[in-house]
Design a protein around this motif. Structure first.
Motif, PDB file in Angstrom:
ATOM      1  N   GLU A 186      -8.820  10.074  14.042  1.00  0.00           N
ATOM      2  CA  GLU A 186      -9.026  10.383  12.813  1.00  0.00           C
ATOM      3  C   GLU A 186      -7.737   9.482  11.875  1.00  0.00           C
ATOM      4  OE1 GLU A 186      -8.801  14.406  12.353  1.00  0.00           O
ATOM      5  OE2 GLU A 186     -10.841  14.443  13.201  1.00  0.00           O
ATOM      6  N   LYS A 187      -6.766   9.314  12.484  1.00  0.00           N
ATOM      7  CA  LYS A 187      -5.617   8.838  11.918  1.00  0.00           C
ATOM      8  C   LYS A 187      -5.598   7.360  11.946  1.00  0.00           C
ATOM      9  CE  LYS A 187      -2.344  12.793  12.558  1.00  0.00           C
ATOM     10  NZ  LYS A 187      -1.089  13.421  13.128  1.00  0.00           N
ATOM     11  N   LYS A 188      -6.415   6.664  12.817  1.00  0.00           N
ATOM     12  CA  LYS A 188      -6.707   5.356  12.827  1.00  0.00           C
ATOM     13  C   LYS A 188      -6.883   4.658  11.619  1.00  0.00           C
ATOM     14  CE  LYS A 188      -8.479   2.248  16.139  1.00  0.00           C
ATOM     15  NZ  LYS A 188      -9.876   1.901  17.045  1.00  0.00           N
ATOM     16  N   GLY A 189      -5.831   3.626  11.321  1.00  0.00           N
ATOM     17  CA  GLY A 189      -6.098   2.993  10.139  1.00  0.00           C
ATOM     18  C   GLY A 189      -5.368   3.614   8.727  1.00  0.00           C
ATOM     19  N   ARG A 190      -4.752   4.708   8.937  1.00  0.00           N
ATOM     20  CA  ARG A 190      -3.962   5.371   7.872  1.00  0.00           C
ATOM     21  C   ARG A 190      -2.975   4.756   7.777  1.00  0.00           C
ATOM     22  NH1 ARG A 190      -3.557  11.809   8.560  1.00  0.00           N
ATOM     23  NH2 ARG A 190      -5.942  11.608   8.277  1.00  0.00           N
ATOM     24  N   PRO A 191      -2.420   4.416   6.580  1.00  0.00           N
ATOM     25  CA  PRO A 191      -1.140   3.817   6.282  1.00  0.00           C
ATOM     26  C   PRO A 191       0.015   4.647   6.712  1.00  0.00           C
ATOM     27  CG  PRO A 191      -2.474   3.687   4.331  1.00  0.00           C
ATOM     28  CD  PRO A 191      -3.266   4.739   5.137  1.00  0.00           C
ATOM     29  N   ALA A 192       1.298   4.246   6.877  1.00  0.00           N
ATOM     30  CA  ALA A 192       2.253   5.216   7.465  1.00  0.00           C
ATOM     31  C   ALA A 192       2.858   5.990   6.331  1.00  0.00           C
ATOM     32  CB  ALA A 192       3.463   3.957   7.743  1.00  0.00           C
ATOM     33  N   ASP A 193       2.407   5.439   4.902  1.00  0.00           N
ATOM     34  CA  ASP A 193       3.030   6.138   4.100  1.00  0.00           C
ATOM     35  C   ASP A 193       1.901   7.354   3.321  1.00  0.00           C
ATOM     36  OD1 ASP A 193       1.766   4.131   2.893  1.00  0.00           O
ATOM     37  OD2 ASP A 193       3.023   4.193   0.972  1.00  0.00           O
ATOM     38  N   TYR A 194       1.252   7.775   4.235  1.00  0.00           N
ATOM     39  CA  TYR A 194       0.080   8.510   3.834  1.00  0.00           C
ATOM     40  C   TYR A 194       0.201   9.504   2.921  1.00  0.00           C
ATOM     41  CZ  TYR A 194      -4.004  11.474   4.531  1.00  0.00           C
ATOM     42  OH  TYR A 194      -5.366  12.040   4.157  1.00  0.00           O
ATOM     43  N   LEU A 195      -0.672   9.282   1.825  1.00  0.00           N
ATOM     44  CA  LEU A 195      -0.620  10.428   0.780  1.00  0.00           C
ATOM     45  C   LEU A 195      -1.522  11.701   1.062  1.00  0.00           C
ATOM     46  CD1 LEU A 195      -1.204   8.076  -2.287  1.00  0.00           C
ATOM     47  CD2 LEU A 195       1.029   9.312  -1.740  1.00  0.00           C
ATOM     48  N   PRO A 196      -0.785  13.017   0.823  1.00  0.00           N
ATOM     49  CA  PRO A 196      -1.953  14.010   0.980  1.00  0.00           C
ATOM     50  C   PRO A 196      -3.015  14.227   0.314  1.00  0.00           C
ATOM     51  CG  PRO A 196       0.611  14.690   0.446  1.00  0.00           C
ATOM     52  CD  PRO A 196       0.453  13.190   0.117  1.00  0.00           C
ATOM     53  N   GLU A 197      -3.130  13.618  -0.966  1.00  0.00           N
ATOM     54  CA  GLU A 197      -4.296  13.418  -1.528  1.00  0.00           C
ATOM     55  C   GLU A 197      -5.087  12.136  -1.472  1.00  0.00           C
ATOM     56  OE1 GLU A 197      -1.218  12.232  -3.593  1.00  0.00           O
ATOM     57  OE2 GLU A 197      -1.788  13.477  -5.294  1.00  0.00           O
ATOM     58  N   ARG A 198      -4.488  11.248  -0.594  1.00  0.00           N
ATOM     59  CA  ARG A 198      -5.530  10.178  -0.382  1.00  0.00           C
ATOM     60  C   ARG A 198      -6.877   9.965  -0.230  1.00  0.00           C
ATOM     61  NH1 ARG A 198      -3.912   4.787   0.116  1.00  0.00           N
ATOM     62  NH2 ARG A 198      -1.695   5.398   0.534  1.00  0.00           N
ATOM     63  N   ARG A 199      -7.287  10.982   0.676  1.00  0.00           N
ATOM     64  CA  ARG A 199      -8.549  11.342   0.928  1.00  0.00           C
ATOM     65  C   ARG A 199      -9.433  11.636  -0.286  1.00  0.00           C
ATOM     66  NH1 ARG A 199     -11.194  15.450   5.325  1.00  0.00           N
ATOM     67  NH2 ARG A 199     -13.382  14.848   4.921  1.00  0.00           N
ATOM     68  N   LYS A 200      -8.988  12.328  -1.145  1.00  0.00           N
ATOM     69  CA  LYS A 200      -9.620  12.856  -2.391  1.00  0.00           C
ATOM     70  C   LYS A 200      -9.475  11.570  -3.409  1.00  0.00           C
ATOM     71  CE  LYS A 200      -9.020  16.950  -3.980  1.00  0.00           C
ATOM     72  NZ  LYS A 200      -8.427  18.119  -4.638  1.00  0.00           N
ATOM     73  N   TYR A 201      -8.459  11.028  -3.482  1.00  0.00           N
ATOM     74  CA  TYR A 201      -8.652   9.773  -4.329  1.00  0.00           C
ATOM     75  C   TYR A 201      -9.294   8.799  -4.002  1.00  0.00           C
ATOM     76  CZ  TYR A 201      -6.164   5.181  -5.172  1.00  0.00           C
ATOM     77  OH  TYR A 201      -5.602   3.792  -5.454  1.00  0.00           O
ATOM     78  N   GLU A 202      -9.593   8.285  -2.709  1.00  0.00           N
ATOM     79  CA  GLU A 202     -10.525   7.324  -2.342  1.00  0.00           C
ATOM     80  C   GLU A 202     -11.974   7.967  -2.458  1.00  0.00           C
ATOM     81  OE1 GLU A 202      -9.282   6.080   1.782  1.00  0.00           O
ATOM     82  OE2 GLU A 202      -7.721   4.874   0.816  1.00  0.00           O
ATOM     83  N   GLN A 203     -12.149   9.063  -2.219  1.00  0.00           N
ATOM     84  CA  GLN A 203     -13.425   9.703  -2.632  1.00  0.00           C
ATOM     85  C   GLN A 203     -13.925   9.502  -4.053  1.00  0.00           C
ATOM     86  OE1 GLN A 203     -13.120  13.781  -1.362  1.00  0.00           O
ATOM     87  NE2 GLN A 203     -14.317  13.506   0.616  1.00  0.00           N
ATOM     88  N   LEU A 204     -12.862   9.755  -4.896  1.00  0.00           N
ATOM     89  CA  LEU A 204     -13.207   9.584  -6.203  1.00  0.00           C
ATOM     90  C   LEU A 204     -13.565   8.043  -6.685  1.00  0.00           C
ATOM     91  CD1 LEU A 204     -10.343  11.732  -7.442  1.00  0.00           C
ATOM     92  CD2 LEU A 204     -12.992  12.147  -8.023  1.00  0.00           C
ATOM     93  N   CYS A 205     -12.787   7.247  -6.008  1.00  0.00           N
ATOM     94  CA  CYS A 205     -12.942   5.836  -6.236  1.00  0.00           C
ATOM     95  C   CYS A 205     -14.399   5.364  -5.802  1.00  0.00           C
ATOM     96  CB  CYS A 205     -11.784   4.844  -5.495  1.00  0.00           C
ATOM     97  SG  CYS A 205     -10.154   5.252  -6.077  1.00  0.00           S
ATOM     98  N   ARG A 206     -15.051   5.862  -4.646  1.00  0.00           N
ATOM     99  CA  ARG A 206     -16.284   5.609  -4.200  1.00  0.00           C
ATOM    100  C   ARG A 206     -17.240   6.243  -5.105  1.00  0.00           C
ATOM    101  NH1 ARG A 206     -13.562   6.255   0.761  1.00  0.00           N
ATOM    102  NH2 ARG A 206     -14.470   8.606   0.933  1.00  0.00           N
ATOM    103  N   GLY A 207     -16.882   7.279  -5.952  1.00  0.00           N
ATOM    104  CA  GLY A 207     -17.944   7.892  -6.981  1.00  0.00           C
ATOM    105  C   GLY A 207     -18.427   9.234  -6.089  1.00  0.00           C
TER     106      GLY A 207
END
Length: 508
Positions: free
Chosen positions: A255-276
Motif C-alpha cells: 500500500e505504501k509503494k510509491g508513496r513519497p517520503a514526506d507523505y501528507l496525511p491528506e494526500r489521498r483525499k487531495y489526489e482524489q479531489l484532483c481526479r474529480g
C-alpha cells in the motif's frame, strides 16, 4: 517553454542552412572529381601524345599549381561557423540538468496523482488531450531516462515502472541505443530494493542469459538465491501468528509503494479531489447555495452594473465572482508578468527565510499598482467588490503553473507556530484571499472537498476574532494538460478595523 519552442525552430532553420552549404560544397567537389576523372582516363591512354599538345601541357601545369590548391581550400573550408555561432548564442537559454530532472519528476507526479500507467503516458494518450495536437510517443531512451532519474533519487518504485516500460517497448521490437542488459540491471536491483526477491531473481537470470559474464549480475544471482532460501526457511519454521503478521506487513508495504517520503496525511483525499472523486455537497446544503447580482451594499459602481456572485461553499464560505476581468486585462496582466516570472518560493516556518520547495512548483511575478493602469484598476476593483482596504494588501501576484505544476495543501495565513510570518510587512496576518483564475484552472480545498473553476474566488482566512480558519486549507492540483495562470491578492488585517469588525468570541 513557448520561447524555447521558437528557439528550437530557429536552430533547425540554421541547421538546414548549414546542411545546404555543405551539400553545395560537396557538389562542387563532386563536379571537379567527375571532370578530372574523364580527363585522366583519356590522357592516360596516350600520355606522350596527350602532353605533346602545348595546351594540354599548360593546363596540367595550371591544375597542379593552382586549381588543386583551390580545391584543397574548398575542402578545408568550415561551413559550420554560422550554425555553431547561433547555437552558442542560443545555448544560454537552454534548459539545464535541473530543468530536465524537474520535467521528469513532473511526469511521475502526474502519473501518481491521476493514476496513469506508463503505457498511457508513453503513448501520450492523456485524458483531456487535444486530439489536434501532434504528440510523438516516448522512445525507449525516454523511458530509460525517466527510470534513471528516479533511480538517482533512490525512488525504486518509479524506477521499476519506467524500466519495465522501456523493456516492454524493446520486447515489442523498437530499436534503441539502450541495450536490454542495462535496463534489466536497473530493473532487477530496483525490484530487490522493494523486497521482491523472486522477481528480482527472475530478471537477473534473464540478464545472464544475454550476458553470462556480467560481473554484478552473477554476484546478485548468488546473493538473491541465498536470501530467498533463507526467507523460505524462516517462513517454513514460523507459526500461524507470525505468518499472518508477515502477510499483513507485506500488504502494508504494498500500500505504501510509491508513496513519497514526506507523505501528507491528506494526500489521498487531495489526489482524489484532483481526479474529480471528491465528496459532493448534500442536496440540503446545496439548496442553501445561491447565485445573485451583487451591488456590494449599493456601491456607486455596481448599482447599475452589479457583479455576478455565486455561493461556492458554505463552510468556509467561498464566493465566486464571474467575469471580473476582461480579456484585454487578462492579456495585459500576462504581458506584464511574463518577463519577471521566477520560481515561486515559500516562507520557511522555522527560519522565516524565503526558499523554493518541491511542494510548490510554479513561477510567479509581483505587479505594483503604479506600473500600469490595469493593475491599479484591478486592485481598486478588488476593494470595491470585497469592501476591504487593499492599501495594506500585498502586491498583485501572478503565477504560472507549467508541466506538472502544483501547490500541495497549505494555508495562506500565518499559524500560531509562525508568529513572525508577516512581521516584516507590519500589516498583520492575511485576513482574506482573492484568487483570479486566468486560464486552465484547477484548485482544491482539501478539508471541504470542493473543486471549482471560474473567474475569481474570495474567502476569509481568519475568523472575526482573528483566529485562523483551518478549514481554508487548499491546494493546486498538478497541471495535467496545458498550463495554468492565476492571480491572487492577499489582503491583510491592518486597515480592516472598521470594514470587518473584530470580535472577542473565538468561536465566532
Amino acid at each position: 517553454m513557448t520561447d524555447l519552442l521558437y528557439t528550437e525552430k530557429d536552430l533547425v532553420t540554421s541547421l538546414k542552412d548549414y546542411i545546404r552549404a555543405e551539400e553545395s560544397k560537396l557538389e562542387q567537389v563532386k563536379k571537379w572529381a567527375q571532370k578530372l576523372d574523364v580527363l585522366s582516363a583519356t590522357a592516360t591512354q596516350d600520355p606522350e601524345g596527350f602532353l605533346g599538345h602545348p595546351v594540354n601541357a599548360f593546363k596540367l601545369m595550371k591544375r597542379l599549381n593552382t586549381e588543386w590548391g583551390e580545391l584543397e581550400s574548398l575542402v578545408l573550408k568550415d561551413m559550420s561557423d554560422g550554425f555553431i555561432s547561433n547555437l552558442t548564442i542560443q545555448r544560454q537559454y537552454f534548459p539545464n540538468d535541473d530543468d530536465q530532472t524537474g520535467a521528469a519528476k513532473a511526469l511521475m507526479r502526474l502519473q501518481d496523482t491521476y493514476r496513469l500507467d506508463t503505457q498511457t503516458i508513453s503513448t501520450g494518450e492523456l485524458p483531456g488531450t487535444n486530439t489536434d495536437v501532434t504528440m510523438s510517443p516516448m522512445t525507449v531512451e525516454d523511458c530509460f531516462e525517466l527510470g534513471k532519474i528516479a533511480y538517482s533519487d533512490a525512488d525504486y518504485y518509479h524506477t521499476e515502472l519506467w524500466m519495465e516500460q522501456a523493456l516492454k517497448q524493446l520486447d515489442g521490437g523498437e530499436e534503441s541505443t539502450v541495450d536490454m542488459v542495462t535496463i534489466l540491471d536497473y530493473l532487477s536491483y530496483s525490484i530487490y530494493q522493494q523486497g521482491e526477491l523472486e522477481r528480482a531473481l527472475d530478471y537477473t537470470k534473464r540478464l545472464l542469459k544475454l550476458d553470462s559474464a556480467h560481473q554484478r549480475a552473477n554476484g546478485n544471482l548468488k546473493y538473491f538465491e541465498y536470501q530467498l532460501a533463507k526467507q523460505k526457511k524462516v517462513e517454513a519454521e514460523e507459526g500461524l501468528k507470525e505468518k499472518e503478521k508477515r502477510e499483513r506487513e507485506k500488504r502494508e508495504a504494498s500500500e505504501k509503494k510509491g508513496r513519497p517520503a514526506d507523505y501528507l496525511p491528506e494526500r489521498r483525499k487531495y489526489e482524489q479531489l484532483c481526479r474529480g472523486e471528491g465528496i459532493k455537497m448534500t442536496p440540503r446544503r446545496q439548496s442553501r447555495m445561491f447565485c445573485r447580482y451583487s451591488d456590494n451594499n449599493r456601491h456607486p459602481l455596481y448599482v447599475l452594473g452589479p457583479v455576478k456572485q455565486e455561493d461556492e461553499w458554505d463552510r468556509p464560505r467561498i464566493i465566486r465572482y464571474h467575469d471580473v476581468l476582461s480579456n484585454s486585462e487578462i492579456e495585459k496582466v500576462k504581458e506584464l508578468a511574463k518577463p519577471r516570472l521566477r520560481r515561486a518560493t515559500i516562507s520557511n516556518p522555522i527560519t522565516g527565510v524565503l526558499e523554493t520547495a518541491h511542494y510548490r512548483i510554479s513561477k510567479s511575478a509581483w505587479l505594483t499598482a503604479y506600473e500600469d493602469p490595469v493593475v491599479d484598476k484591478i486592485n481598486q476593483r478588488i476593494e470595491d467588490i470585497t469592501g476591504l482596504n487593499v492599501k495594506t494588501a500585498e502586491e498583485l501576484q501572478v503565477a504560472n503553473y507549467g508541466v506538472g505544476g502544483q501547490y500541495e495543501p497549505h494555508f495562506d495565513f500565518g499559524r500560531k507556530d509562525e508568529p513572525d510570518a508577516f512581521k516584516e510587512l507590519g500589516t498583520g496576518n492575511r485576513i482574506a484571499t482573492w484568487l483570479i483564475y486566468v486560464r486552465t484552472v484547477s484548485l482544491v480545498c482539501v478539508y471541504v472537498n470542493c473543486c471549482f473553476q471560474g473567474s475569481a474566488v474570495f474567502w476569509y482566512n481568519l475568523f472575526p476574532s482573528g483566529e485562523g480558519d483551518y478549514s481554508t486549507r487548499h491546494a493546486a492540483c498538478p497541471v495535467l494538460v496545458g498550463n495554468k495562470w492565476v492571480s491572487n491578492k492577499w489582503i491583510h488585517e491592518r486597515g480592516q478595523e472598521f470594514r470587518r469588525r473584530c470580535t472577542l468570541d473565538e468561536s465566532d
